[in-house]
Design an enzyme around this catalytic site. Structure first.
Site, PDB file in Angstrom:
ATOM      1  N   ALA A 119       9.096   3.689  -9.498  1.00 42.62           N
ATOM      2  CA  ALA A 119       8.115   3.412 -10.559  1.00 42.62           C
ATOM      3  C   ALA A 119       7.743   1.941 -10.581  1.00 42.62           C
ATOM      4  CB  ALA A 119       8.699   3.814 -11.905  1.00 42.62           C
ATOM      5  N   GLY A 120       6.559   1.660 -11.121  1.00 45.30           N
ATOM      6  CA  GLY A 120       6.106   0.282 -11.298  1.00 45.30           C
ATOM      7  C   GLY A 120       5.089  -0.147 -10.272  1.00 45.30           C
ATOM      8  N   ASP A 132       2.762   1.964  -9.015  1.00 47.20           N
ATOM      9  CA  ASP A 132       1.520   2.621  -9.432  1.00 47.20           C
ATOM     10  C   ASP A 132       1.668   3.025 -10.900  1.00 47.20           C
ATOM     11  OD1 ASP A 132      -0.860   3.944  -9.626  1.00 47.20           O
ATOM     12  OD2 ASP A 132      -0.370   5.527  -8.190  1.00 47.20           O
ATOM     13  N   ASN A 190      10.159  -9.790 -11.812  1.00 45.66           N
ATOM     14  CA  ASN A 190       9.005  -9.431 -12.648  1.00 45.66           C
ATOM     15  C   ASN A 190       9.399  -9.381 -14.111  1.00 45.66           C
ATOM     16  OD1 ASN A 190       8.540  -6.560 -14.023  1.00 45.66           O
ATOM     17  ND2 ASN A 190       9.963  -6.258 -12.307  1.00 45.66           N
ATOM     18  N   GLY A 225       6.451  -6.289 -18.466  1.00 43.60           N
ATOM     19  CA  GLY A 225       6.469  -5.852 -19.873  1.00 43.60           C
ATOM     20  C   GLY A 225       5.637  -4.608 -20.133  1.00 43.60           C
ATOM     21  N   PHE A 226       5.757  -3.619 -19.225  1.00 38.68           N
ATOM     22  CA  PHE A 226       5.062  -2.334 -19.409  1.00 38.68           C
ATOM     23  C   PHE A 226       3.561  -2.516 -19.639  1.00 38.68           C
ATOM     24  CE2 PHE A 226       8.934   0.285 -21.183  1.00 38.68           C
ATOM     25  CZ  PHE A 226       9.470   0.333 -19.916  1.00 38.68           C
ATOM     26  N   ASN A 272       6.922   8.632 -15.124  1.00 38.27           N
ATOM     27  CA  ASN A 272       7.915   7.777 -15.788  1.00 38.27           C
ATOM     28  C   ASN A 272       7.340   7.311 -17.122  1.00 38.27           C
ATOM     29  OD1 ASN A 272       9.070   5.144 -16.512  1.00 38.27           O
ATOM     30  ND2 ASN A 272      10.204   5.241 -14.595  1.00 38.27           N
ATOM     31  N   ASN A 311      12.548   6.080 -19.017  1.00 38.44           N
ATOM     32  CA  ASN A 311      12.951   4.733 -18.594  1.00 38.44           C
ATOM     33  C   ASN A 311      13.422   3.923 -19.796  1.00 38.44           C
ATOM     34  OD1 ASN A 311      13.247   2.220 -17.473  1.00 38.44           O
ATOM     35  ND2 ASN A 311      11.039   1.820 -17.320  1.00 38.44           N
ATOM     36  N   SER A 344      14.115  -1.020 -18.589  1.00 38.24           N
ATOM     37  CA  SER A 344      13.329  -2.220 -18.289  1.00 38.24           C
ATOM     38  C   SER A 344      13.922  -3.380 -19.078  1.00 38.24           C
ATOM     39  CB  SER A 344      11.873  -2.042 -18.704  1.00 38.24           C
ATOM     40  OG  SER A 344      11.245  -3.321 -18.704  1.00 38.24           O
ATOM     41  N   ASN A 399      12.313  -6.004 -19.733  1.00 34.95           N
ATOM     42  CA  ASN A 399      11.189  -6.826 -20.189  1.00 34.95           C
ATOM     43  C   ASN A 399      10.546  -6.371 -21.491  1.00 34.95           C
ATOM     44  OD1 ASN A 399      11.416  -8.498 -17.857  1.00 34.95           O
ATOM     45  ND2 ASN A 399      10.486  -6.851 -16.664  1.00 34.95           N
ATOM     46  N   THR A 400      11.123  -5.354 -22.116  1.00 29.29           N
ATOM     47  CA  THR A 400      10.702  -4.964 -23.467  1.00 29.29           C
ATOM     48  C   THR A 400      11.904  -5.227 -24.362  1.00 29.29           C
ATOM     49  OG1 THR A 400       9.123  -3.297 -22.706  1.00 29.29           O
ATOM     50  CG2 THR A 400      10.000  -3.011 -24.930  1.00 29.29           C
ATOM     51  N   LYS A 445      16.614   6.845 -16.407  1.00 27.00           N
ATOM     52  CA  LYS A 445      16.706   5.690 -15.494  1.00 27.00           C
ATOM     53  C   LYS A 445      17.488   4.569 -16.152  1.00 27.00           C
ATOM     54  CE  LYS A 445      14.031   2.721 -12.441  1.00 27.00           C
ATOM     55  NZ  LYS A 445      12.722   2.522 -11.808  1.00 27.00           N
ATOM     56  N   ASN A 487      17.330   0.376 -12.208  1.00 29.40           N
ATOM     57  CA  ASN A 487      16.202  -0.519 -12.468  1.00 29.40           C
ATOM     58  C   ASN A 487      16.531  -1.922 -11.924  1.00 29.40           C
ATOM     59  OD1 ASN A 487      13.786  -1.579 -13.736  1.00 29.40           O
ATOM     60  ND2 ASN A 487      13.920   0.179 -15.123  1.00 29.40           N
ATOM     61  N   THR A 488      15.768  -2.908 -12.319  1.00 28.92           N
ATOM     62  CA  THR A 488      15.981  -4.295 -11.864  1.00 28.92           C
ATOM     63  C   THR A 488      17.166  -4.922 -12.615  1.00 28.92           C
ATOM     64  OG1 THR A 488      14.438  -5.103 -13.526  1.00 28.92           O
ATOM     65  CG2 THR A 488      13.525  -4.610 -11.363  1.00 28.92           C
ATOM     66  N   GLY A 501      14.816  -6.017  -5.020  1.00 34.51           N
ATOM     67  CA  GLY A 501      14.791  -6.332  -3.597  1.00 34.51           C
ATOM     68  C   GLY A 501      16.196  -6.556  -3.068  1.00 34.51           C
TER      69      GLY A 501
HETATM   70  C1  LIG Z   1       6.850  -5.490 -10.142  1.00 31.40           C
HETATM   71  C2  LIG Z   1       7.782  -4.385 -10.550  1.00 31.40           C
HETATM   72  C3  LIG Z   1       7.434  -3.561 -11.605  1.00 31.40           C
HETATM   73  C4  LIG Z   1       8.298  -2.526 -11.983  1.00 31.40           C
HETATM   74  N1  LIG Z   1       7.918  -1.706 -13.009  1.00 31.40           N
HETATM   75  C5  LIG Z   1       8.699  -0.648 -13.330  1.00 31.40           C
HETATM   76  C6  LIG Z   1       8.297   0.265 -14.333  1.00 31.40           C
HETATM   77  O1  LIG Z   1       7.204   0.166 -14.903  1.00 31.40           O
HETATM   78  N2  LIG Z   1       9.136   1.282 -14.650  1.00 31.40           N
HETATM   79  C7  LIG Z   1      10.338   1.463 -14.005  1.00 31.40           C
HETATM   80  O2  LIG Z   1      11.051   2.415 -14.315  1.00 31.40           O
HETATM   81  N3  LIG Z   1      10.748   0.615 -13.045  1.00 31.40           N
HETATM   82  C8  LIG Z   1       9.959  -0.429 -12.687  1.00 31.40           C
HETATM   83  N4  LIG Z   1      10.358  -1.279 -11.696  1.00 31.40           N
HETATM   84  C9  LIG Z   1      11.694  -1.082 -11.066  1.00 31.40           C
HETATM   85  C10 LIG Z   1      11.632  -0.289  -9.764  1.00 31.40           C
HETATM   86  O3  LIG Z   1      11.163   1.015  -9.991  1.00 31.40           O
HETATM   87  C11 LIG Z   1      13.023  -0.200  -9.101  1.00 31.40           C
HETATM   88  O4  LIG Z   1      13.880   0.531  -9.942  1.00 31.40           O
HETATM   89  C12 LIG Z   1      13.658  -1.558  -8.841  1.00 31.40           C
HETATM   90  O5  LIG Z   1      12.670  -2.503  -8.484  1.00 31.40           O
HETATM   91  C13 LIG Z   1      14.707  -1.505  -7.734  1.00 31.40           C
HETATM   92  O6  LIG Z   1      14.174  -1.064  -6.502  1.00 31.40           O
HETATM   93  P1  LIG Z   1      13.619  -2.069  -5.370  1.00 31.40           P
HETATM   94  O7  LIG Z   1      14.657  -3.121  -5.170  1.00 31.40           O
HETATM   95  O8  LIG Z   1      13.387  -1.217  -4.168  1.00 31.40           O
HETATM   96  O9  LIG Z   1      12.342  -2.640  -5.911  1.00 31.40           O
HETATM   97  C14 LIG Z   1       9.525  -2.332 -11.295  1.00 31.40           C
HETATM   98  C15 LIG Z   1       9.860  -3.167 -10.227  1.00 31.40           C
HETATM   99  C16 LIG Z   1       9.012  -4.181  -9.844  1.00 31.40           C
HETATM  100  C17 LIG Z   1       9.395  -5.059  -8.676  1.00 31.40           C
END
Ligand SMILES: Cc1cc2nc3c(=O)[nH]c(=O)nc-3n(C[C@H](O)[C@H](O)[C@H](O)COP(=O)(O)O)c2cc1C
Length: 349
Positions: free
Chosen positions: A62-63, A65, A111, A114-115, A139, A170, A173, A175-176, A208, A239-240, A261
């Site tokens: 997610a995130g 698209d 990032n 913030g949704f 999501n 989810n 996050s 960021n909220t 998540k 998540n992050t 990453g």
């Molecule tokens: C720019 C960005 C925006 C993201 N937005 C969302 C989000 O809206 N909802 C969500 O559940 N996770 C979001 N994520 C988290 C990713 O879905 C993923 O769980 C996380 O980045 C770990 O995977 P990766 O290391 O392959 O990116 C976002 C990640 C990034 C980098």
């Protein structure tokens, strides 16, 4: 695709402008392969609790698209499933820019979006048009100014359920403000009680979670999931992270937000392993965090994941990464004598 399609030119733009341009091109089919790569039959996975069937265990996280504008394009790049969102009931601008940073020397991203999203009405209109070339996850999240966040999740679940193959709640996050508080025992029990009563049209629902959980928090979440959350199909881990490993070299390492990453690979895999050990196969697990190669995806599967997702490494590798990882997974599972990739799940537990 984007790498092929002038990824270098896009890389010259600030990260968010590059992302917006990418989604615009993809949604118009520009730079998108004419057809999806053919997947080896051994890559097909069936998630045991939800019954979801993916042609490859490698999905889009997610995130990427958020508004469900380009799921067809991502299916063509060889993802075995795509997750769109996070969508909130009302449209939301998100945090002030800049809010997306490339940490190139660390193969990472920070990032604090913030949704930002166009809201559920837009999302559902797009979702309803999708061909289901591969399964799609929707999501859902809560608006920042919501007075009843649990209600936002219920609204989201009921809006997307008619059209999604699965739904993700989810609550992780960073960021909220306060959102991750929903992972606490009492809040999670109340949330899963409310969401469990929502009309999900029989669709599988995943929760998540964050990677920033100590063993006690993991055990608490597993307890609630087995109890009030027994209706869930599974978890997406993770998540992050809010952590900032000492090893980070890039100048942006001090930015506020969630880190993803390469530096997230190890910690998120260990949290996944802890959930897998605790839940013992009773729930489906989707692993995410720092996947950059077939070996990374394979390690998540062996740590207990039934499928995996990635996002950040697309920034550095381009969308051809999904198909590359799929190929590498075939070779790895053959090396280890598995007739199907699903046999690798949990082998390292
Ligand atoms: C720019 C960005 C925006 C993201 N937005 C969302 C989000 O809206 N909802 C969500 O559940 N996770 C979001 N994520 C988290 C990713 O879905 C993923 O769980 C996380 O980045 C770990 O995977 P990766 O290391 O392959 O990116 C976002 C990640 C990034 C980098």
């Amino acid at each position: 695709m984007i790498a092929e399609l002038g990824g270098q030119a896009l890389r010259l733009l600030p990260p968010e402008a590059a992302h917006v341009a990418t989604i615009r091109l993809l949604s118009k089919g520009i730079g998108v392969p004419g057809r999806a790569p053919v997947m080896a039959p051994s890559l097909k996975v069936t998630l045991p609790k939800s019954g979801l069937v993916f042609p490859s265990p490698v999905g889009l996280a997610a995130g990427f698209d958020k508004n469900c504008e380009a799921p067809e394009a991502m299916a063509r790049f060889g993802f075995g499933f795509v997750e769109c969102g996070t969508a909130t009931p009302k449209p939301q601008a998100g945090n002030p820019k800049p809010r997306l940073f490339r940490l190139e020397d660390d193969l990472a991203v920070i990032n604090r979006m913030g949704f930002n999203n166009f809201g559920l009405d837009f999302f559902v209109r797009r979702l309803a048009r999708y061909s289901h070339a591969v399964p799609i996850g929707a999501n859902v999240g809560a608006n920042k100014d919501s007075e009843d966040r649990a209600q936002d999740y219920v609204t989201g679940i009921e809006a997307v359920a008619p059209h999604a193959d699965y739904i993700t709640i989810n609550i992780s996050s960073p960021n909220t403000p306060g959102l991750r508080g929903l992972q606490d025992k009492a809040s999670l029990t109340a949330l899963l009680g409310r969401c469990g009563a929502a009309d999900r049209k029989g669709k599988p629902v995943f929760l998540k979670v964050a990677p920033d959980l100590d063993p006690e928090a993991i055990s608490d979440i597993c307890g609630v999931v087995r109890g009030e959350g027994a209706w869930l199909s599974g978890l997406i881990v993770s998540n992050t992270t809010l952590a900032r490993p000492e090893s980070l070299k890039s100048s942006h390492r001090g930015e506020t937000g969630g880190l993803s990453g390469a530096p997230l690979f190890h910690p998120s895999t260990e949290v996944l392993r802890a959930f897998a050990r605790n839940l013992g196969g009773a729930f489906d697990l989707i692993g995410a965090g720092g996947i950059a190669s077939g070996a990374d995806a394979y390690a998540k599967l062996r740590a207990g994941a039934h499928a995996v997702q990635l996002y950040s490494m697309l920034v550095y590798e381009g969308p051809g990464l999904a198909a590359r990882i799929a190929k590498e997974l075939v070779a790895l599972s053959q090396r280890d004598g598995f007739a199907a990739i699903g046999e690798a799940t949990g082998k390292d537990l």
